[in-house]
Motif scaffolding. Structure first.
Motif, PDB file in Angstrom:
ATOM      1  N   MET A 112      16.247   1.619  -3.764  1.00  0.00           N
ATOM      2  CA  MET A 112      16.026   1.253  -2.522  1.00  0.00           C
ATOM      3  C   MET A 112      15.127  -0.134  -2.732  1.00  0.00           C
ATOM      4  N   VAL A 113      15.542  -0.978  -1.800  1.00  0.00           N
ATOM      5  CA  VAL A 113      14.685  -2.067  -1.378  1.00  0.00           C
ATOM      6  C   VAL A 113      13.998  -2.045  -0.381  1.00  0.00           C
ATOM      7  N   ILE A 114      12.918  -2.024  -0.263  1.00  0.00           N
ATOM      8  CA  ILE A 114      11.988  -2.058   0.720  1.00  0.00           C
ATOM      9  C   ILE A 114      11.490  -3.361   1.298  1.00  0.00           C
ATOM     10  N   PRO A 115      11.883  -3.984   2.459  1.00  0.00           N
ATOM     11  CA  PRO A 115      11.640  -5.444   2.951  1.00  0.00           C
ATOM     12  C   PRO A 115      10.147  -5.718   3.128  1.00  0.00           C
ATOM     13  N   SER A 116       9.752  -6.804   3.094  1.00  0.00           N
ATOM     14  CA  SER A 116       8.283  -7.108   3.439  1.00  0.00           C
ATOM     15  C   SER A 116       7.760  -6.727   4.562  1.00  0.00           C
ATOM     16  N   PHE A 117       6.897  -6.305   4.994  1.00  0.00           N
ATOM     17  CA  PHE A 117       5.930  -5.898   6.451  1.00  0.00           C
ATOM     18  C   PHE A 117       6.749  -4.731   6.847  1.00  0.00           C
ATOM     19  N   SER A 118       7.346  -3.941   6.107  1.00  0.00           N
ATOM     20  CA  SER A 118       8.033  -2.615   6.721  1.00  0.00           C
ATOM     21  C   SER A 118       7.197  -1.563   6.393  1.00  0.00           C
ATOM     22  N   VAL A 119       7.304  -0.541   7.202  1.00  0.00           N
ATOM     23  CA  VAL A 119       6.483   0.720   7.009  1.00  0.00           C
ATOM     24  C   VAL A 119       7.639   1.819   6.789  1.00  0.00           C
ATOM     25  N   VAL A 120       7.376   2.445   5.365  1.00  0.00           N
ATOM     26  CA  VAL A 120       8.447   3.486   5.075  1.00  0.00           C
ATOM     27  C   VAL A 120       7.801   4.648   5.115  1.00  0.00           C
ATOM     28  N   GLY A 121       8.538   6.026   5.534  1.00  0.00           N
ATOM     29  CA  GLY A 121       7.971   7.161   5.557  1.00  0.00           C
ATOM     30  C   GLY A 121       9.500   8.286   5.534  1.00  0.00           C
ATOM     31  N   GLY A 122       9.246   9.529   5.263  1.00  0.00           N
ATOM     32  CA  GLY A 122       9.907  10.517   5.394  1.00  0.00           C
ATOM     33  C   GLY A 122      10.567  10.846   3.990  1.00  0.00           C
ATOM     34  N   ARG A 123      11.368  12.022   4.097  1.00  0.00           N
ATOM     35  CA  ARG A 123      12.120  12.386   2.803  1.00  0.00           C
ATOM     36  C   ARG A 123      13.560  12.413   3.263  1.00  0.00           C
ATOM     37  N   PRO A 124      14.476  11.536   2.707  1.00  0.00           N
ATOM     38  CA  PRO A 124      14.285  10.375   2.038  1.00  0.00           C
ATOM     39  C   PRO A 124      13.711   9.422   2.772  1.00  0.00           C
ATOM     40  N   GLY A 125      12.940   8.248   2.097  1.00  0.00           N
ATOM     41  CA  GLY A 125      12.318   7.251   2.888  1.00  0.00           C
ATOM     42  C   GLY A 125      12.962   6.345   3.698  1.00  0.00           C
ATOM     43  N   SER A 139       0.937  -1.105   0.123  1.00  0.00           N
ATOM     44  CA  SER A 139       0.016  -0.116   0.058  1.00  0.00           C
ATOM     45  C   SER A 139       0.974   1.333  -0.071  1.00  0.00           C
ATOM     46  N   ILE A 140       0.692   2.151  -1.003  1.00  0.00           N
ATOM     47  CA  ILE A 140       1.511   3.397  -1.081  1.00  0.00           C
ATOM     48  C   ILE A 140       0.542   4.422  -0.933  1.00  0.00           C
ATOM     49  N   ILE A 142      12.665  -1.238  -5.227  1.00  0.00           N
ATOM     50  CA  ILE A 142      11.888  -2.794  -5.126  1.00  0.00           C
ATOM     51  C   ILE A 142      11.303  -2.689  -3.886  1.00  0.00           C
ATOM     52  N   ILE A 143       9.724  -2.875  -3.995  1.00  0.00           N
ATOM     53  CA  ILE A 143       9.051  -2.830  -2.781  1.00  0.00           C
ATOM     54  C   ILE A 143       8.550  -4.090  -2.695  1.00  0.00           C
ATOM     55  N   LYS A 144       8.699  -4.906  -1.654  1.00  0.00           N
ATOM     56  CA  LYS A 144       8.261  -6.262  -1.532  1.00  0.00           C
ATOM     57  C   LYS A 144       6.990  -6.500  -0.600  1.00  0.00           C
ATOM     58  N   ASP A 145       6.528  -7.832  -0.724  1.00  0.00           N
ATOM     59  CA  ASP A 145       5.061  -7.971  -0.007  1.00  0.00           C
ATOM     60  C   ASP A 145       4.884  -7.398   1.243  1.00  0.00           C
ATOM     61  N   TYR A 146       3.475  -7.058   1.303  1.00  0.00           N
ATOM     62  CA  TYR A 146       2.861  -6.323   2.448  1.00  0.00           C
ATOM     63  C   TYR A 146       3.651  -5.148   3.089  1.00  0.00           C
ATOM     64  N   ALA A 147       4.388  -4.268   2.390  1.00  0.00           N
ATOM     65  CA  ALA A 147       5.250  -3.070   2.685  1.00  0.00           C
ATOM     66  C   ALA A 147       3.962  -2.116   2.620  1.00  0.00           C
ATOM     67  N   ARG A 148       4.443  -1.034   3.430  1.00  0.00           N
ATOM     68  CA  ARG A 148       3.512  -0.038   3.628  1.00  0.00           C
ATOM     69  C   ARG A 148       4.365   1.190   3.321  1.00  0.00           C
ATOM     70  N   VAL A 149       3.899   2.398   2.442  1.00  0.00           N
ATOM     71  CA  VAL A 149       4.559   3.461   2.096  1.00  0.00           C
ATOM     72  C   VAL A 149       3.713   4.795   2.583  1.00  0.00           C
ATOM     73  N   LEU A 150       4.112   5.438   3.566  1.00  0.00           N
ATOM     74  CA  LEU A 150       3.213   6.504   4.368  1.00  0.00           C
ATOM     75  C   LEU A 150       3.193   7.623   3.151  1.00  0.00           C
ATOM     76  N   ASP A 151       2.143   8.497   3.444  1.00  0.00           N
ATOM     77  CA  ASP A 151       1.961   9.560   2.448  1.00  0.00           C
ATOM     78  C   ASP A 151       3.294  10.595   2.282  1.00  0.00           C
ATOM     79  N   GLY A 152       3.359  11.186   1.225  1.00  0.00           N
ATOM     80  CA  GLY A 152       4.382  12.053   1.036  1.00  0.00           C
ATOM     81  C   GLY A 152       5.855  11.462   1.351  1.00  0.00           C
ATOM     82  N   THR A 153       6.119  10.326   1.266  1.00  0.00           N
ATOM     83  CA  THR A 153       7.428   9.472   1.285  1.00  0.00           C
ATOM     84  C   THR A 153       8.103   9.854  -0.125  1.00  0.00           C
ATOM     85  N   VAL A 154       9.612  10.011   0.027  1.00  0.00           N
ATOM     86  CA  VAL A 154      10.203   9.895  -1.084  1.00  0.00           C
ATOM     87  C   VAL A 154      11.029   8.654  -0.985  1.00  0.00           C
TER      88      VAL A 154
END
Lengths: 211, 185
Positions: A173-186, A144-145, A156-168
């Motif tokens: 970047m490789v985003i692992p499964s089940f992680s929440v990513v936010g901020g600038r830079p993410g 969910s982005i 590369i964004i892996k399964d079940y990851a979440r990207v919060l609003d306004g993230t860069v």
């Protein structure tokens, strides 16, 4: 006016995709939609940015693919899907001994290299928020982005990851499964808890969209 | 004289243009306004890019890439004779807004960045995604804006290579984007 009922906002395809009439899809022949995917108004999908670098194996059969999308994806208003592009390192570099000066290596690298786009692959149940620009290489299932994000080239964004609003999300970047990513830079700011996982099914959302 | 309220007319006025024969401009790009729009050699304009010369002329140099949804040109009335100049080898990424007086050679304006009116960017600057350059701001050469308004000077010295890479990218885009020069002449 016409004998048909009033035209609705969405066109429904044979495989159940709901595509807004006001979306801007370029290069339709190079886009694969898995079915039951919703594309809202003002979404841009760049199917015309094809891979120009010859693939080492497979390909050559059937249509070239620039954007591949799975089932039950939801693309909110004003988001954009764009295949990422980069310079491909040239073979000429191997002609140089490793002891040669770096400027020479750089020079040859650019001389012997080409630019190419690469396919953007999106799995199932992916939600992309309004105004988000995606130039990722791969997005896994149930991702969910949020709104107003920028997903950098070849992320590369892996399964079940979440990207919060306004993230860069920075390029590569490789985003692992089940992680929440936010901020600038993410950055990874948390984890998706067990209980939340149920919310990642977009079938209900799909059913709710209609004319 | 050209009317300042032209943009409210039902049909957008077709601006006077000076287009290089080697320009690649997609059919769905939009050029509107009443002042002159100049686009240089080998430049690529993606579909859905908006160049608006209602409030002042726009000059884009050679070897530039103007991506979709970007908005080039003043978005409101400015001082007389004020315009937007983009020099050679500049990349304007998706959704960026460019109102600056001058963008120097080899600059990169990233996704959804905003470059305010009257600003002056030196050569080889990079404005990161969602970053903003204030009105009338002057950025020295090689400035990099990133994160939440952080900045640094890039002294890696690879600007010539970057310009060559832009040229390579343009070679590919010219093959991918069908150009419709006559529509805008």
């Amino acid at each position: 006016m016409s004998k048909k009922p009033v035209k609705g906002e969405y066109i429904e395809t044979d495989t159940g995709n709901k595509v807004s009439r006001r979306s801007q899809i370029i290069g339709t022949t190079n886009i694969i939609l898995g079915g039951k995917t919703v594309i809202q108004a003002e979404v841009i999908i760049r199917g015309d940015l094809l891979r120009t670098y010859p693939s080492s194996s497979s390909e050559g059969k059937g249509n070239p693919v620039a954007v591949a999308i799975g089932r039950y994806c939801f693309f909110s208003r004003g988001c954009e899907l764009r295949p990422p592009g980069k310079m491909y390192k040239g073979y000429l570099l191997f002609l140089l001994p490793s002891s040669s000066p770096s400027y020479l290596q750089h020079e040859l690298m650019v001389f012997g290299s080409t630019f190419s786009h690469y396919p953007l692959k999106i799995a199932d149940h992916v939600l992309i928020g309004p105004g988000t620009i995606v130039e990722a290489a791969l997005i896994g299932s149930h991702v969910s982005i949020g709104a107003g994000c920028v997903i950098g080239k070849f992320a590369i964004i892996k399964d079940y990851a979440r990207v919060l609003d306004g993230t860069v999300v920075p390029p590569n970047m490789v985003i692992p499964s089940f992680s929440v990513v936010g901020g600038r830079p993410g950055r990874v700011v948390g984890e998706v808890s067990e209980g939340e996982v149920d919310g990642f099914d977009l079938r209900e959302v799909y059913r709710g969209v209609g004319n | 004289m050209s009317s300042k309220r032209a943009s409210t007319a039902p049909a957008a006025p077709k601006p006077p243009t000076s287009l290089s024969p080697t320009l690649t401009i997609a059919e769905h790009a939009s050029l509107v306004g009443s002042y002159l729009i100049t686009l240089g050699a080998n430049t690529v304009v993606h579909p859905r890019a908006k160049l608006n010369s209602t409030y002042g002329p726009i000059t884009v140099g050679s070897n530039c890439i103007i991506s979709e949804r970007s908005m080039i040109g003043l978005q409101g009335r400015g001082a007389d004779g004020e315009g937007v100049v983009i020099e050679d080898g500049v990349i304007v990424e998706v959704g960026a807004t460019v109102e600056s007086k001058v963008i120097g050679e080899g600059c990169v304006i990233e996704v959804n960045a905003k470059v305010g009116r009257g600003s002056l960017l030196g050569t080889h600057c990079k404005i990161g995604p969602l970053c903003e350059v204030a009105e009338d701001e002057v950025l020295p050469d090689y400035t990099v804006l990133f994160a939440n308004g952080m900045r640094r000077i890039d002294n890696s010295g690879v600007e010539d290579l970057k310009l060559k890479m832009v040229a390579r990218q343009i070679d590919v885009l010219r093959r991918l984007i069908p150009s419709n020069l006559t529509k805008f002449q």
